[in-house]
Scaffold this active site. Structure first.
Site, PDB file in Angstrom:
ATOM      1  N   GLU A 150       0.876  -1.182   0.000  1.00 18.57           N
ATOM      2  CA  GLU A 150       0.000   0.000   0.000  1.00 18.57           C
ATOM      3  C   GLU A 150       0.907   1.224   0.000  1.00 18.57           C
ATOM      4  OE1 GLU A 150      -3.099  -0.240  -0.662  1.00 18.57           O
ATOM      5  OE2 GLU A 150      -2.855  -2.414  -0.667  1.00 18.57           O
ATOM      6  N   CYS A 176      -1.455   9.323   3.853  1.00 18.02           N
ATOM      7  CA  CYS A 176      -1.529   8.925   2.447  1.00 18.02           C
ATOM      8  C   CYS A 176      -2.852   9.389   1.859  1.00 18.02           C
ATOM      9  CB  CYS A 176      -1.393   7.418   2.328  1.00 18.02           C
ATOM     10  SG  CYS A 176      -2.569   6.557   3.368  1.00 18.02           S
TER      11      CYS A 176
END
Ligand code: NAP
Length: 521
Positions: free
Chosen positions: A292, A326
């Site tokens: 990720e 993020c």
């Protein structure tokens, strides 16, 4: 309540403490004082079920007051890293044989232990990761949620849906763990992401070698304490502190490593993916990589939006935890007729943002994580000054910590570097779109695809966004940060990663393999 009874209840998200309440604040201050008495302590490695000391120490410090060393950590050598994988491999068959019910109960117990020590965990996140109190509290809540949620999911995979039964056969599908997982988290959610990745793999029956971020290793030791106390066997996991560049390749390339669960930057993720793909001598499987990675997340503000809600959502998403998420909004894409009005509202909100030491609850923003991060972000701000019009911030904020003012650039072109590259700091690019359709086109004009949001009251445009906005986590009329376990499974498209959907019903499948068994009756 016993862990078994707790697991029989439906999952619900952990409620947050409210630091504006005097009694909560008094307890938080006392927890922080207590935690500070332990600052500077030495932390051993945890490898092969035992403490290990190398004498080669890594210091973690408080980004609000960089001179304050919060912990000293023995760093693993390449040999110790290899040993961690080998021992986890040797112990794997024993751990894999334990019942899923037992593993789930241990995890429910771990959730309870984190809950009991919430303010202590909050305090460490404040002083090691530079989180403000509400951000720390949300992260600890998320870590508890991951434990509670994955414990229940493990039970679900232990009793899978019945298959079609052919005449004269018994047909079953069973889920088996994979082996040793190397877990590599980032520093920005050093507890929640580390916990989520590690416990999902463990509860599924794998053993794990955890390599915490070098910026935030204390939090990993706290999790290790909790796992030990909850009853996870000493050899079921290892804590292997050390620089990614020194031990990262050893862990990823080891032939006994079965999978890598990584969260971090695009470049490191791609490198791990490439290294893991190459089989090594003695390796008998294709390694799985769950990666990720970064984002360049956009919020679209339509001419039919509630502009106050949109300005609030953009400011919160862009500057919460100093833009170091993020999922942070780093691009606001605004429909032409409301562009100026939106900018005015945004400027007003940004002007009210307070920046300073994160332990002070009146600050909305604390420091960025390190001197290196500050330098890189300030570099982007200088680039932005040549590419667009600076309308807020634009440099450091006062104080000895790594403080940067919330920075907004307007009139940003879609070819500008500050529109295209992940900055990972409190820097927002605002871009004008011709209309809604063009705004979505600009939002999708990125190699990433993690989160995104749209503010509009028009149901047709909502439909268009649902069909065409290409992001792993799409939000309508709300901010693009703050995914909740169970409600917003999290993971991105394209260069944002493998879309593993952490906190969702399929996440555990990354750490399991299914065996089909057909028995002639
Ligand atoms: P990073 O520099 O990629 O580091 C992430 C982890 O990888 C750290 O533990 C790091 O260890 C380790 N590492 C570094 N080089 C390595 C190597 N060669 N082999 C193996 N491991 C290595 O990222 P970060 O600065 O910690 O985190 C910020 C990034 O994470 C941003 O790009 C952000 O968007 C992304 N992120 C993504 C998500 C998501 O769910 N998609 C969530 C959070 C953050 P050291 O600290 O020792 O270098």
């Amino acid at each position: 309540m016993t862990p078994a009874a707790a697991l029989a209840e439906a999952f619900s998200n952990e409620p947050y403490l409210d630091f504006s309440k005097p009694e909560v604040w008094a307890e938080a201050e006392s927890a922080l004082r207590h935690v500070r008495t332990q600052a500077g302590r030495e932390y051993p490695l945890w490898i092969a079920g035992a403490e290990q000391r190398t004498g080669d120490l890594l210091a973690s410090n408080n980004p609000s007051h960089p001179a304050e060393i919060v912990g000293r950590h023995h760093k693993a050598t390449a040999d110790l890293a290899a040993r961690a994988v080998e021992d986890a491999h040797a112990y794997f068959p024993e751990w894999a044989r334990t019942s899923p019910q037992h593993r789930a109960e241990l995890l429910a117990r771990a959730a309870g232990l984190i809950r009991e020590r919430k303010l202590e965990f909050d305090s460490w996140l404040v002083i090691e990761a530079g989180k403000t109190w509400p951000e720390a509290e949300a992260e600890v809540g998320e870590a508890i949620d991951f434990c509670e949620y994955y414990a229940r999911q493990a039970l679900k995979f232990a009793s899978p849906e019945a298959l079609v039964q052919l005449p004269g056969e018994r047909d079953d599908l069973v889920y088996l763990p994979l082996g040793v997982g190397v877990v590599i988290p980032p520093w920005n959610f050093p507890l929640a992401i580390l916990t989520g990745m590690a416990v999902a793999a463990l509860v599924a029956g794998n053993t794990v070698v955890i390599k915490p971020s070098s910026e935030t290793p204390i939090i990993a030791h706290l999790l290790a304490e909790v796992l030990h106390e909850a009853g996870f066997p000493p050899r079921s996991f290892a804590i292997c502190v050390g620089s990614g560049s020194v031990i990262g390749d050893v862990l990823v390339e080891h032939p006994k490593t079965r999978f890598v669960s990584f969260t971090g930057s695009r470049d490191v993720g791609l490198r791990i993916n490439e290294l893991a793909a190459r089989p090594r001598h003695g390796q008998i499987w294709i390694k799985r990589v769950v990666a990720e990675m970064g984002g360049k997340d956009a919020i679209v503000v339509d001419r039919e939006a509630d502009l106050d809600a949109a300005a609030a959502g953009v400011a919160q998403s862009a500057f919460g935890y100093q833009g170091q998420k993020c999922s942070a909004c780093s691009r606001a894409i605004v429909d032409d007729p409301v562009y100026s009005q939106f900018l005015e509202k945004l400027e007003e909100r940004v002007a009210a943002i307070t920046v300073g030491p994160s332990e002070d609850r009146t600050n909305f923003m604390g420091p960025v994580i390190s001197a290196g991060a500050r330098k890189a972000i300030l570099g982007y701000i200088e680039t932005g000054k040549t590419e667009a019009r600076l309308i807020a911030g634009g440099g450091v904020a006062p104080g000895d910590g790594y403080f940067i003012r919330p920075t907004v650039f307007a009139g940003v072109d879609s070819q500008a570097r500050i529109f295209r590259e992940e900055i990972f700091g409190p820097v927002l690019a605002v871009t004008r779109a011709r209309d809604f359709h063009h705004a979505i086109e600009l939002a999708n004009d990125t190699e990433y695809g993690l989160t995104g949001a749209v503010y509009t009251r028009n149901p047709e445009k909502i439909r268009e966004a649902r069909e065409t906005f290409f992001a792993g986590n799409l939000y309508i009329n709300r901010k693009c940060t703050g995914a909740m376990v169970g409600a917003h499974p999290f993971g991105g498209f394209n260069m944002s990663g493998t879309d593993s959907k952490a906190g969702g019903p399929d996440y555990l499948l990354q750490f399991l393999q299914a065996q089909s068994i057909a028995q002639k009756l």
